[in-house]
Scaffold this active site. Sequence first.
Site, short mmCIF file in Angstrom:
data_model
loop_
_atom_site.label_atom_id
_atom_site.label_comp_id
_atom_site.label_asym_id
_atom_site.label_seq_id
_atom_site.Cartn_x
_atom_site.Cartn_y
_atom_site.Cartn_z
CE LYS A 136 -3.89 1.84 2.63
NZ LYS A 136 -4.81 1.51 3.66
CB SER A 156 -8.19 0.47 5.65
OG SER A 156 -8.78 1.92 5.52
CB SER A 193 -7.84 3.25 2.58
OG SER A 193 -7.12 2.63 3.65
#
Length: 684
Positions: free
Chosen positions: A321, A422, A398
């Site tokens: 990420k 997330s 996310s």
Amino acid sequence: MHLRAINPNTTESMTAAIGRAALAAASAGTTVTAVNPTMGPASIESHYDEALAVPGLLAEIARGEADGVDAYVLACFGDPGLDAAREVASGPVVGIAEAAMHTATLLGRHFSIVTTLPRTVGRAEELAERYGFRAACAGIHAVDIPVLELDLPGSDARRETAEACRRALDTDGSDVIVLGCAGMADFCTEVSAALGVPVVDGVAAATRLAESLVVLGLSTSRRSEYAPPPIKEYSGALAGFAPAAAPGPRRGDARPASSPYSVHHGGFGREYCVLDGGSREDRSVDTPRSPLDTSMWRVTGDPLVRGTGAGPLAGMTVAVKDLFEVAGQRVGAGVPAYLDEQTPAVASAPAVTALLDAGADVVGIAQTDEFAYSIAGRNAHYGAAPNAAVPGALPGGSSSGPAAAVALGEATIGLGTDTGGSVRVPASYQGIWGLRTTHGAVPVDGVLPLAPSYDTVGWLARDAETLAAVARVGLANAPQHAGDIRFALLDLRSVQLPHELERQFRRTVDAMIADGFEVTDAVDPGDLAEAAELYRVTQAREAWLSHGEWVRAHPGALGADIAARFEAAARITPEQAAEARDAVAVFRARLDERAEGRVLLLPAAASAPPRADAPTAEVEAIRAATMRLTCIAGLSGRPALSAPLLETAEDPVGLSLIGARNTDVALIELAASVAESLNGKDAA
Ligand code: 2AL
């Protein structure tokens, strides 16, 4: 905007080069995907090749329609099947020959085309005539190199092409060169520099033209010739291509289908996606995605960072990420203006090095919602990563990029963060496994914070075994205890789950009980709407402390939804936050007492994934409902898992298990035993 370049031949290295050229030409906010069919000729250099490349091309258009593509670039200089593609695509389709010729006439009086084999000259001549450029096209020449030899290592193709272009300028008296093959896309800069005249690559030209048409709100006329093809029967091997009645808008469609075209399974093997009917498995098997999909990846490498190659994760690849420091790379946090100001990290974050040391390679840095402050997976700058389980639906965020990369098989492991859901929400939306770790168990050094009281590292994988292997590595330095094996349900009346999801959850719980798992009745966590509000206030205050200064100094840098969230965060006073923090401590103590000795069972999200084009208000409402579930682990610092064990009527929802703090690995093992038991029964 999602623009798709289709290479109608089946050579993937050529598709990658086409993707690079399209990406370089596209504007910053455009998502570019480059694909090729898996059936058809390896290159197109005869009329026969061209005719037989068209079914594969049309199958890709059908797939693009299901994926919500806004415009297509047809990346072969013969513009094969262009008219047919226009009949079935809802957005504009631009051929590279037509784009290059139009562009060339804006740059000089006469252009020369330099193509591959002499036998392709006739087709280019025909196209120049058809597009109305007979007078402007001063000559068409062949460099006499087959398409697939253009990029052979050590080949002289670039130099020979440059020389052929120079001869063409002299012979034709022309002032612009058009490169006559998609395989020459990356010759452009070099040839232009060598000759000192404009050299037009059709892939770049078509990319910008297709983008312009979308921006102008223009698409193919449906008035007469390019109306959808009439419905009729097709037979034999082409039966699956029969134009069908336009399906109504379905859940999972990126938009109402305006094309009547559909490709059905039947006799063709894996290369066809199923748009109507078919199981989820069929739909997700085989969508060729380019690593250039910028809605999913920001940077990729081959690999980007090589691991030790030895250890429990050897042979596995990681999508990181874009919040973690990776040596030599910048952190972008899903915000291009933020990325622009960063310098490359000197070392990787410990959570990254742990995986490298255990043998895995990092293949790329994957997208996130802006500053990770969302669970939707829709980024105003990079778009929404694809949802492999439900085409046209949001991927969840996310950790949207790592989750999509894992779900699509482009990485074995997703390294993400979970502040308010997330990791668990994208896992739930995409039918994969995701773990939020015990707060504080995995170091967050070198990870861009959002709300430190809740920020945790998490991992995503397609199966429990891989997730457990990663967790053992990532938690090697954290205390780990044996977990509980008794389950408890939660009183979820304050969440108001959709009835279908409630029923499905109950059926799964009943199946677990029938299999001998002990599930006791509802633990009362208190009002979860109130708990979610405590979470919202405390998280927002910390998010503002983390990023408020930057956000204030960069007006306009964030998408409207995230900007609004930061504005609301700015209004929370330290006193309000302190009061909420006290109430969080009460929630946590009460839950610890009531859940003692039990693993909590609940849906990982309050619904299946919303559609990618759902209105912001709908996405916000879904977020609010899901936060009532996901905040429980955040507020209590507990590890929480999303396992792909629930399904609503059509789409996946994860089954969430929340364990005691520092029982992360045991929690995965317990969930794996549930999966084995439930799936075993499915199979029976
Ligand atoms: C092409 C092209 O662009 N792609 C392909 O396979 N053949 N064109 C050509 N002139 O050979």
